[in-house]
Design an enzyme around this catalytic site. Structure first.
Site, mmCIF file in Angstrom:
data_model
loop_
_atom_site.group_PDB
_atom_site.id
_atom_site.type_symbol
_atom_site.label_atom_id
_atom_site.label_comp_id
_atom_site.label_asym_id
_atom_site.label_seq_id
_atom_site.Cartn_x
_atom_site.Cartn_y
_atom_site.Cartn_z
ATOM 1 N N CYS A 93 0.879 -1.345 0.056
ATOM 2 C CA CYS A 93 -0.062 0.134 -0.058
ATOM 3 C C CYS A 93 0.774 1.336 0.125
ATOM 4 O O CYS A 93 1.849 1.281 0.856
ATOM 5 C CB CYS A 93 -0.828 -0.011 1.354
ATOM 6 S SG CYS A 93 -1.882 1.506 1.285
ATOM 7 N N CYS A 102 -3.110 -0.470 9.121
ATOM 8 C CA CYS A 102 -2.241 -1.515 9.093
ATOM 9 C C CYS A 102 -1.089 -1.229 9.842
ATOM 10 O O CYS A 102 -0.584 -0.223 9.944
ATOM 11 C CB CYS A 102 -1.853 -2.054 7.617
ATOM 12 S SG CYS A 102 -3.153 -2.651 6.715
ATOM 13 N N CYS A 181 -7.278 1.453 -0.807
ATOM 14 C CA CYS A 181 -6.600 0.527 0.388
ATOM 15 C C CYS A 181 -6.770 -0.949 0.146
ATOM 16 O O CYS A 181 -7.848 -1.500 -0.564
ATOM 17 C CB CYS A 181 -7.945 0.835 1.539
ATOM 18 S SG CYS A 181 -7.610 -0.336 2.973
ATOM 19 N N GLN A 289 -17.781 -11.268 12.051
ATOM 20 C CA GLN A 289 -16.520 -11.209 11.674
ATOM 21 C C GLN A 289 -15.880 -10.391 10.381
ATOM 22 O O GLN A 289 -16.621 -10.240 9.279
ATOM 23 C CB GLN A 289 -15.742 -12.577 11.600
ATOM 24 C CG GLN A 289 -16.036 -13.579 12.738
ATOM 25 C CD GLN A 289 -15.143 -13.217 13.777
ATOM 26 O OE1 GLN A 289 -14.319 -12.225 13.755
ATOM 27 N NE2 GLN A 289 -15.246 -13.786 14.906
ATOM 28 N N PHE A 318 -21.939 -16.060 24.504
ATOM 29 C CA PHE A 318 -21.631 -14.728 23.512
ATOM 30 C C PHE A 318 -22.140 -15.169 22.228
ATOM 31 O O PHE A 318 -21.141 -15.022 21.377
ATOM 32 C CB PHE A 318 -19.948 -14.377 23.620
ATOM 33 C CG PHE A 318 -19.594 -14.089 24.992
ATOM 34 C CD1 PHE A 318 -19.882 -12.634 25.589
ATOM 35 C CD2 PHE A 318 -18.761 -15.023 25.999
ATOM 36 C CE1 PHE A 318 -19.485 -12.473 27.049
ATOM 37 C CE2 PHE A 318 -18.374 -14.648 27.101
ATOM 38 C CZ PHE A 318 -18.665 -13.699 27.745
ATOM 39 N N GLU A 339 -26.515 -14.454 24.865
ATOM 40 C CA GLU A 339 -25.955 -13.132 24.538
ATOM 41 C C GLU A 339 -26.109 -12.188 25.315
ATOM 42 O O GLU A 339 -27.404 -11.948 25.817
ATOM 43 C CB GLU A 339 -26.426 -12.823 22.845
ATOM 44 C CG GLU A 339 -26.067 -11.746 22.116
ATOM 45 C CD GLU A 339 -24.691 -11.261 22.485
ATOM 46 O OE1 GLU A 339 -24.245 -10.008 22.732
ATOM 47 O OE2 GLU A 339 -23.820 -12.161 21.945
ATOM 48 N N ASN A 367 -26.452 -11.113 31.030
ATOM 49 C CA ASN A 367 -25.190 -10.353 31.084
ATOM 50 C C ASN A 367 -24.112 -11.450 31.407
ATOM 51 O O ASN A 367 -24.159 -11.859 32.639
ATOM 52 C CB ASN A 367 -25.399 -9.267 32.149
ATOM 53 C CG ASN A 367 -23.810 -8.499 32.334
ATOM 54 O OD1 ASN A 367 -22.889 -8.883 31.926
ATOM 55 N ND2 ASN A 367 -23.903 -7.482 33.214
ATOM 56 N N ASP A 388 -17.151 -17.209 22.846
ATOM 57 C CA ASP A 388 -16.497 -16.609 21.977
ATOM 58 C C ASP A 388 -16.609 -15.051 22.363
ATOM 59 O O ASP A 388 -17.408 -14.474 21.906
ATOM 60 C CB ASP A 388 -17.127 -16.630 20.498
ATOM 61 C CG ASP A 388 -16.558 -15.938 19.309
ATOM 62 O OD1 ASP A 388 -15.631 -15.253 19.618
ATOM 63 O OD2 ASP A 388 -17.274 -15.563 18.476
ATOM 64 N N CYS A 421 -10.255 -13.021 21.057
ATOM 65 C CA CYS A 421 -9.532 -11.955 20.094
ATOM 66 C C CYS A 421 -8.882 -11.076 21.002
ATOM 67 O O CYS A 421 -8.296 -10.002 20.686
ATOM 68 C CB CYS A 421 -10.857 -11.025 19.374
ATOM 69 S SG CYS A 421 -11.835 -10.213 20.885
#
Length: 465
Positions: A93, A102, A181, A289, A318, A339, A367, A388, A421
């Site tokens: 890029c 990035c 991009c 995602q 989740f 959730e 919760n 997750d 994550c």
């Protein structure tokens, strides 16, 4: 803070001061933000400050310029690379280094994945004193054009000649002056300049701070954050742009709950999981995602690790809009998805009906950051869990499982697949699951959901007995 200069050595305030040579540093590793890490050596040969150098890679010898100094460390940028790493590559890029989207385009992709695996393993060891029994093969896919979700900032900047649409500049609130991009899908990258021109023609060009992007299997949705109503001329411009570029506009006048489709109205926004025959409708503000290709592989890997059978009752924590719940329902006796968002829970239930698996699924809104052992006991016995969580992790769930294990009162799942994550919160929760709840860390590995960035996604398998 700079050192005091003796009076005898001070120059006249009008005399020019020649800058000294830039200091030299050997780079030993990368940190979580993809900065090169080295350590200075004092005059007596002992280790000095840690220096974090943006743009430097492990094995390189560089000169650097510090922009922030603390007693034990400094933050710096590269001045010159005296000995480049064999892993250094030419960024694809033209805006890399300025744009903050990035941080690792200058590093070979195989090395990126290896470094993320090391980050995962280091977190597990340093935070939980754990090593996985098996290191899973990394999940990876296309390095470019993968980012199907993005939040683009909009600014009308007279000094730049008009409207800018893009990511923020690195460590700045300014918008990068980017005209393409490489990590956005090609058709979205090609729209960046036309989007500028579109916004310049709108009456609310100064009252539209961002555009949310969500790419589906049939259409690309653009959510315009509008702080004032659009007029008839604006509507005509948006419709013409949508027809020309095959996009769907949504308008968001206030919070996420105010998002409504504008034009066209008859094109569904969805993604697919072909391996399981699932079509997943979603709204552009729902969590999905970023990388659809990797998500498909991740769902398949997670289900193979969990190995559900027609006799199993599975709990998906989740669960979002049902990304794992619905495929699990194809293979299990019953799946319960929990959730924290009412909106997403409702969407998950609708998606289960849409895909004909509502007879094998139930959903609840809870919760999960305040769940207790008694809460889990009240749900009944589950053979397997899929977890997750967001970046905050699943601390309350992990503590609840540990409490059940230590009390000996209540059923525990024999197998847990944890999709993370954030490697530090995964490590924290893994420590509880292993050291206090009696699980073994059977395996862990990275998921390269965000190529060319320092973001580390991972998957781990825990078993009891």
């Amino acid at each position: 803070m700079s050192e005091a200069v003796p009076t005898s050595a001070r120059k006249s305030k009008n005399a020019p001061v020649a800058p000294g040579p830039a200091p030299v540093l050997e780079i030993e590793s990368l940190d979580m933000e993809a900065r090169g890490v080295g350590r200075t050596v004092t005059e007596d040969g002992t280790p000095g400050k840690v220096i974090f150098v943006e743009g430097a890679l492990p094995g390189e010898r560089v000169t650097y310029s510090s922009y922030r100094r603390k007693p034990s460390y400094e933050q710096a940028t590269v001045v010159d690379i005296l000995r480049p790493s064999v892993l250094r590559t030419q960024p694809k890029c033209a805006f890399f280094g300025t744009c903050g989207g990035c941080s690792m385009q200058h590093l070979d992709m195989r090395a990126q994945v290896a470094i993320k695996q090391r980050v995962l393993e280091d977190n597990l060891w340093h935070l939980a004193k754990l090593r996985a029994e098996t290191v899973f093969a990394p999940i990876h896919g296309p390095s470019w054009g993968y980012r199907y979700r993005a939040r683009l900032t909009v600014r009308n900047v007279a000094k730049k000649g008009g409207v800018l649409v893009g990511f923020h500049e690195k460590k700045s609130s300014y918008v990068a002056d980017m005209t393409s991009c490489e990590v956005l899908p090609p058709h979205v990258s090609a729209m960046l300049v036309p989007l500028r021109r579109l916004v310049e023609g709108l009456s609310i060009r100064d009252r539209m701070p961002q555009i949310e992007l969500a790419v589906g299997s049939q259409v690309t949705a653009l959510v315009l954050r509008v702080l004032e109503p659009i007029n008839a001329d604006d509507e005509a411009l948006l419709r013409a742009f949508a027809d020309e570029h095959k996009v769907q506009f949504w308008l968001q006048p206030k919070g996420p709950d105010t998002v409504t489709p504008f034009y066209p109205l008859d094109v569904p926004l969805d993604y697919t999981l072909p391996e399981f025959g699932i079509r997943m409708p979603f709204k552009p503000t729902d969590f999905t995602q970023v990388n659809h290709q990797i998500n498909r592989v991740l769902v398949g890997r997670a289900l193979r690790l969990l190995a559900p059978s027609r006799d199993d009752r599975v709990l998906d924590l989740f669960c979002g809009i049902g990304n794992f719940t619905l495929p699990l329902a194809r293979l299990s006796r019953e799946v319960m998805g929990i959730e924290g968002s009412d909106t997403l829970t409702t969407r998950a239930l609708a998606n289960a009906r849409e895909n004909g698996v509502d007879g094998h699924t139930t959903f609840a809104c809870r919760n999960l950051f305040e769940v207790t052992g008694d809460d889990l006991r009240a749900l009944g016995a589950f053979d397997k869990f899929l977890i997750d969580p967001p970046r905050e992790g699943a601390l309350a769930v992990s503590k609840a499982l540990a409490e059940i294990a230590q009390s000996g009162e209540g059923p525990l799942p024999k197998r847990i697949v944890y999709v993370s994550c954030n490697p530090s919160t995964l490590a924290r929760d893994a420590g509880l699951l292993v050291h206090e709840a009696g699980y073994r860390l059977k395996g862990a590995g990275v998921v390269n959901m965000f190529p060319n960035t320092s973001h580390v996604e991972s998957i781990a398998l825990f078993e009891r007995g």
